[in-house]
Design an enzyme around this catalytic site. Structure first.
Site, mmCIF file in Angstrom:
data_model
loop_
_atom_site.group_PDB
_atom_site.id
_atom_site.type_symbol
_atom_site.label_atom_id
_atom_site.label_comp_id
_atom_site.label_asym_id
_atom_site.label_seq_id
_atom_site.Cartn_x
_atom_site.Cartn_y
_atom_site.Cartn_z
ATOM 1 N N SER A 156 0.846 -1.197 0.000
ATOM 2 C CA SER A 156 0.000 0.000 0.000
ATOM 3 C C SER A 156 0.880 1.245 0.000
ATOM 4 O O SER A 156 2.076 1.189 0.323
ATOM 5 C CB SER A 156 -0.878 -0.001 1.256
ATOM 6 O OG SER A 156 -1.515 1.238 1.437
ATOM 7 N N TYR A 169 -2.566 -0.438 10.336
ATOM 8 C CA TYR A 169 -2.573 -0.734 8.902
ATOM 9 C C TYR A 169 -1.315 -0.197 8.242
ATOM 10 O O TYR A 169 -0.668 -0.881 7.440
ATOM 11 C CB TYR A 169 -3.822 -0.131 8.263
ATOM 12 C CG TYR A 169 -3.997 -0.446 6.795
ATOM 13 C CD1 TYR A 169 -4.423 -1.696 6.382
ATOM 14 C CD2 TYR A 169 -3.734 0.516 5.825
ATOM 15 C CE1 TYR A 169 -4.583 -1.991 5.036
ATOM 16 C CE2 TYR A 169 -3.897 0.234 4.476
ATOM 17 C CZ TYR A 169 -4.320 -1.020 4.092
ATOM 18 O OH TYR A 169 -4.472 -1.312 2.755
#
Length: 273
Positions: A156, A169
């Site tokens: 990501s 995250y």
């Protein structure tokens, strides 16, 4: 030549797109804890002439993964390609404020950095990092001693620059990119390549509530994201497919391993000025 491709998180927006694309020419085993979602994806692929089967699987439970692995072996044979797409964030580890606000350390009615519960942090971190580790431990032995095998992890933009509000995250995706490089080195002599894609901002079921209000209007967070994305828009799932195809095709990327490729509309290149 058709391959057996195993995709975790295959019921999600991005990985279902991978599955539909790859299922046209390959055997695709679709793993997801959401049984209905992954069944729907498999049905769509098969109706359109592809070859897919759905498996309910908890990618944080090694015994469950091993059970599914046995089923995949019977149905499709050994895994040639493993796409680790299981992951995501959770409200239990999403802070109310982007930055520290006076009184956060005493707050009880909102989630702040100080009252994130350990189990909430662990769930998000484990889902993203152990969700790569455990399926890799189970499926990558299939690849040893065979040509043309590879792994593809989903990292990501958070791996490059942590985003506000989502600490677990962000930390986990940085770990995914690092672990991708580790796996690539570990298996290089076996000819098993391992790479990752780092998507920029795509609208998914998991982030929709952060990006849009209930009436469909953009949240302030969306405005900030788009101002920081030179192309000025969210990505479309189909725009990940070319990078995926390149990384999985040993005839085109046979000397490429251990990298994480941003697909982000320029987000990682923009300094904000």
């Amino acid at each position: 030549m058709k391959k057996t491709i195993v995709i975790t998180g295959a019921g999600g927006v991005l990985c279902s797109g991978f599955a539909e694309h790859l299922g046209k020419e390959n055997r695709v085993a679709l793993l997801d804890i959401n049984e209905q979602a992954v069944n729907d994806v498999a049905e769509k692929i098969n109706v359109n002439g592809g070859n897919a089967k759905a498996y309910k699987c908890n990618c944080l439970d090694k015994a469950d993964i091993e059970k599914v692995h046995g089923e995949v072996l019977k149905d499709f044979g050994k895994c040639d390609v493993l796409i680790n797409g299981a992951g995501g964030n959770n409200p239990k580890c999403t802070t109310a404020h982007e930055e520290y606000q006076p009184g956060d350390e005493k707050a009880e009615d909102i989630l702040t950095f100080f009252n994130i519960e350990e189990n909430g942090f662990n769930f998000v971190f484990d889902l993203n990092l152990k969700g790569v580790l455990l399926p890799s431990q189970v499926f990558m032995p299939d690849m040893i001693g065979r040509k043309g095998c590879s792994g593809l992890n989903i990292s990501s933009m958070n791996a490059y620059r942590p985003l506000t509000k989502i600490p677990a995250y962000s930390a986990a995706k940085a770990a995914v990119s690092n672990f991708t490089s580790w796996l690539a080195v570990h298996f290089a002599k076996e000819g098993i390549r391992v790479n990752a894609i780092a998507p920029g901002f795509f609208v998914t079921n998991q982030n929709r509530a952060l990006l849009f209000n209930e009436d469909g209007t953009a949240t302030p967070r969306t405005d900030k994201i788009l101002r920081s994305t030179p192309m000025g828009r969210f990505g479309e799932a189909a725009e990940l497919l070319g990078t995926m195809d390149w990384l999985l095709d040993e005839s085109k990327s046979g000397f490429v391993t251990g990298i994480t490729v941003p697909v982000d509309g320029g987000f990682s290149a923009y300094s904000g000025v």
